[in-house]
Design an enzyme around this catalytic site. Sequence first.
Site, PDB file in Angstrom:
ATOM      1  CG  ASP A 101      -5.552   1.589  10.862  1.00  0.00           C
ATOM      2  OD1 ASP A 101      -5.472   2.113   9.739  1.00  0.00           O
ATOM      3  OD2 ASP A 101      -4.638   0.885  11.358  1.00  0.00           O
ATOM      4  CB  ILE A 126      -2.997   9.331   8.497  1.00  0.00           C
ATOM      5  CG1 ILE A 126      -3.314   9.820   9.906  1.00  0.00           C
ATOM      6  CG2 ILE A 126      -1.759   8.433   8.480  1.00  0.00           C
ATOM      7  CD1 ILE A 126      -2.207  10.530  10.630  1.00  0.00           C
ATOM      8  CB  CYS A 157      -4.365  -1.013   2.357  1.00  0.00           C
ATOM      9  SG  CYS A 157      -5.149  -2.170   3.450  1.00  0.00           S
ATOM     10  NE  ARG A 207      -0.058   2.651   3.595  1.00  0.00           N
ATOM     11  CZ  ARG A 207      -0.637   1.701   4.323  1.00  0.00           C
ATOM     12  NH1 ARG A 207      -1.557   0.957   3.812  1.00  0.00           N
ATOM     13  NH2 ARG A 207      -0.265   1.510   5.569  1.00  0.00           N
ATOM     14  N   PRO A 208       4.678   5.850   0.371  1.00  0.00           N
ATOM     15  CG  PRO A 208       5.703   7.946   0.500  1.00  0.00           C
ATOM     16  CD  PRO A 208       4.363   7.270   0.591  1.00  0.00           C
ATOM     17  CB  VAL A 209       9.388   2.651   1.869  1.00  0.00           C
ATOM     18  CG1 VAL A 209       8.223   1.716   2.112  1.00  0.00           C
ATOM     19  CG2 VAL A 209       9.975   2.440   0.488  1.00  0.00           C
ATOM     20  CG  ASP A 210       9.744   9.173   1.829  1.00  0.00           C
ATOM     21  OD1 ASP A 210       8.763   8.454   2.133  1.00  0.00           O
ATOM     22  OD2 ASP A 210       9.764  10.399   2.019  1.00  0.00           O
ATOM     23  CG  LEU A 211       9.399   9.076   6.170  1.00  0.00           C
ATOM     24  CD1 LEU A 211       8.230   9.243   7.118  1.00  0.00           C
ATOM     25  CD2 LEU A 211      10.232  10.365   6.131  1.00  0.00           C
ATOM     26  NE  ARG A 262       3.175   1.105   3.957  1.00  0.00           N
ATOM     27  CZ  ARG A 262       3.959   1.806   3.173  1.00  0.00           C
ATOM     28  NH1 ARG A 262       3.965   1.606   1.889  1.00  0.00           N
ATOM     29  NH2 ARG A 262       4.749   2.726   3.677  1.00  0.00           N
ATOM     30  NE  ARG A 280      -3.781  -7.395   4.220  1.00  0.00           N
ATOM     31  CZ  ARG A 280      -3.364  -6.139   4.079  1.00  0.00           C
ATOM     32  NH1 ARG A 280      -3.944  -5.356   3.186  1.00  0.00           N
ATOM     33  NH2 ARG A 280      -2.379  -5.673   4.793  1.00  0.00           N
ATOM     34  CE  LYS A 312      -3.544  -5.799  10.072  1.00  0.00           C
ATOM     35  NZ  LYS A 312      -2.475  -5.075   9.346  1.00  0.00           N
ATOM     36  CG  ASN A 313      -1.464  -2.686  12.490  1.00  0.00           C
ATOM     37  OD1 ASN A 313      -1.437  -3.569  11.634  1.00  0.00           O
ATOM     38  ND2 ASN A 313      -2.121  -1.553  12.339  1.00  0.00           N
TER      39      ASN A 313
HETATM   40  C1  UD1 Z   1       0.712   1.575  10.084  1.00  0.00           C
HETATM   41  C2  UD1 Z   1      -0.386   0.565  10.264  1.00  0.00           C
HETATM   42  C3  UD1 Z   1      -1.649   1.000   9.539  1.00  0.00           C
HETATM   43  C4  UD1 Z   1      -2.041   2.413   9.967  1.00  0.00           C
HETATM   44  C5  UD1 Z   1      -0.857   3.374   9.868  1.00  0.00           C
HETATM   45  C6  UD1 Z   1      -1.149   4.742  10.448  1.00  0.00           C
HETATM   46  C7  UD1 Z   1       0.825  -1.522  10.483  1.00  0.00           C
HETATM   47  C8  UD1 Z   1       1.180  -2.836   9.895  1.00  0.00           C
HETATM   48  N1  UD1 Z   1       0.061  -0.720   9.749  1.00  0.00           N
HETATM   49  O1  UD1 Z   1       0.986   1.620   8.681  1.00  0.00           O
HETATM   50  O2  UD1 Z   1      -2.706   0.083   9.846  1.00  0.00           O
HETATM   51  O3  UD1 Z   1      -3.093   2.876   9.156  1.00  0.00           O
HETATM   52  O4  UD1 Z   1       0.277   2.845  10.565  1.00  0.00           O
HETATM   53  O5  UD1 Z   1      -1.535   4.651  11.761  1.00  0.00           O
HETATM   54  O6  UD1 Z   1       1.190  -1.213  11.609  1.00  0.00           O
HETATM   55  N2  UD1 Z   1       4.901   7.742   4.932  1.00  0.00           N
HETATM   56  C9  UD1 Z   1       5.812   8.362   4.110  1.00  0.00           C
HETATM   57  N3  UD1 Z   1       7.056   7.792   3.964  1.00  0.00           N
HETATM   58  C10 UD1 Z   1       7.398   6.647   4.597  1.00  0.00           C
HETATM   59  C11 UD1 Z   1       6.466   6.018   5.438  1.00  0.00           C
HETATM   60  C12 UD1 Z   1       5.215   6.593   5.585  1.00  0.00           C
HETATM   61  O7  UD1 Z   1       5.519   9.410   3.522  1.00  0.00           O
HETATM   62  O8  UD1 Z   1       8.521   6.179   4.419  1.00  0.00           O
HETATM   63  C13 UD1 Z   1       3.564   8.342   5.091  1.00  0.00           C
HETATM   64  C14 UD1 Z   1       2.440   7.414   4.672  1.00  0.00           C
HETATM   65  O9  UD1 Z   1       2.205   7.460   3.279  1.00  0.00           O
HETATM   66  C15 UD1 Z   1       1.296   7.979   5.469  1.00  0.00           C
HETATM   67  C16 UD1 Z   1       1.970   8.410   6.785  1.00  0.00           C
HETATM   68  O10 UD1 Z   1       3.346   8.563   6.474  1.00  0.00           O
HETATM   69  O11 UD1 Z   1       0.749   9.100   4.845  1.00  0.00           O
HETATM   70  C17 UD1 Z   1       1.829   7.430   7.927  1.00  0.00           C
HETATM   71  O12 UD1 Z   1       2.229   6.164   7.492  1.00  0.00           O
HETATM   72  P1  UD1 Z   1       2.852   5.090   8.497  1.00  0.00           P
HETATM   73  O13 UD1 Z   1       2.632   5.541   9.902  1.00  0.00           O
HETATM   74  O14 UD1 Z   1       4.220   4.759   8.063  1.00  0.00           O
HETATM   75  O15 UD1 Z   1       1.908   3.837   8.212  1.00  0.00           O
HETATM   76  P2  UD1 Z   1       2.321   2.308   8.149  1.00  0.00           P
HETATM   77  O16 UD1 Z   1       3.422   2.020   9.099  1.00  0.00           O
HETATM   78  O17 UD1 Z   1       2.460   1.906   6.728  1.00  0.00           O
END
Ligand code: UD1
Length: 427
Positions: free
Chosen positions: A314, A336, A124, A129-133, A100, A406, A22-23
């Site tokens: 995961d 994580i 989830c 889980r921010p999107v700042d990056l 997400r 899912r 899926k991912n």
């Molecule tokens: C992806 C996977 C999810 C898995 C995760 C970690 C998909 C669809 N989902 O989620 O199943 O659990 O990788 O292996 O592929 N973070 C920030 N800012 C950001 C983005 C992330 O602080 O802008 C933090 C997150 O809150 C978390 C960490 O970085 O603590 C890792 O998150 P990330 O690797 O981005 O996970 P996803 O891509 O959401």
Amino acid sequence: MDRIRIKGGRQLKGDIRISGAKNAALPLMVSAMLSDRPLTLHNVPRLADITTMIQLLTQHGVEVSAVAGENGHAHGTTLVLKAGKITSTTAPYDIVRKMRASVLVLGVLLAREGQAKVSLPGGCAIGARPVDLHIAGLRAMGAEIDIDGGYLVARAPKGLRGARYTFPKVSVGATENLMIAAALAKGTTVLDNAAREPEITNLAECLAAMGVTVGGIGTETLTIEGGGALKAATHSVIPDRIETGTYAMAVAMTAGDVELVGGRLDLIETAAQTLRSAGVTLESTARGLRVQRTNGALHGVDVMTEPYPGFPTDLQAQMMALMTRAEGASMITETIFESRFMHVPELARMGANVTIHHESALVRGVPKLRGADVMATDLRASVSLAIAGLVAEGDTTLHRVYHLDRGFERLEEKLAACGADIERLKG
Ligand code: UD1
């Protein structure tokens, strides 16, 4: 709402076919929006999240057609995606809140159309889980991004340009978003401290098949030459390593012997090492890998989740379920995500002995678990309760199965075919 009922006590024996990841499939589908040429994807799993992504892409104007099970992927689906024209640059709340990974369209819309309006994601409920990056990386490439009314409102009037961006923290999704955007940005993008998950490599190889030059594949520094002409491409989704690891843990839990057909041991190396230390045998076969625990007890082992190639977050909940029945104790540390221990109170309802200290959980093995009504709280937590149910005395009923749907394709059918007493209760 559907429920799953499991009566514990059966050993798993036989074969389980591993689905496409899926991912990996989700970002590959998004990359189809890079050009007006068709992208054909094989081995796409049939899951609720894939359906959600099809809905999202369709409302952006992508034509998606599905061909079930061909090219040897008996349980896969081939998708042909063609983004002739982008008809909407808005990703609405109603779709994004379900998943997400929808935020992945931000980069490609900006790169191709110069603008995007993407709802802030849900998904989830595991931590903030921010999107700042994602935002910081796209800004480095020339985007202007504001937040307005729950939406990310982004513009790149002069188009995106290649940039050097160093992730302050490893993020799978942000790496994917920037890789896809970089394919259309003018010039070279260098991503440092990029995620190295196999799903990233799968995406890099797809971009390469579409005509993008990608360097450093599989390393933490990716170099992407953007702005070249893109072409039609055909690509296969890698097998799901999380599903592979999950079934390996389920087999270990029941002291079973199962071949995971289509699975790849090299994608779960760290988890496999951990399982071996716990007393499980895993070996590659011509068709995939074989998992056995035929002699001896399970031993408690310590686990810490880390970005790839470390132990995957995961698989943390599933490993914890397994450790509830091990001899001795196991310290499970989640680095994580915060709040990713929501399965603990549910496992406790089945008789597990788990104590949480900050980001670590101390699991003391117990001689038996008892079936109970339990609630799925997120995708991976829900499957850990199913694993516990496989050895619990009596019936376990798993509620809120939509979390499971899912990410796990036909879980109850796959387990039942190996001897589990499991059924889906409709409604
Ligand atoms: C992806 C996977 C999810 C898995 C995760 C970690 C998909 C669809 N989902 O989620 O199943 O659990 O990788 O292996 O592929 N973070 C920030 N800012 C950001 C983005 C992330 O602080 O802008 C933090 C997150 O809150 C978390 C960490 O970085 O603590 C890792 O998150 P990330 O690797 O981005 O996970 P996803 O891509 O959401």
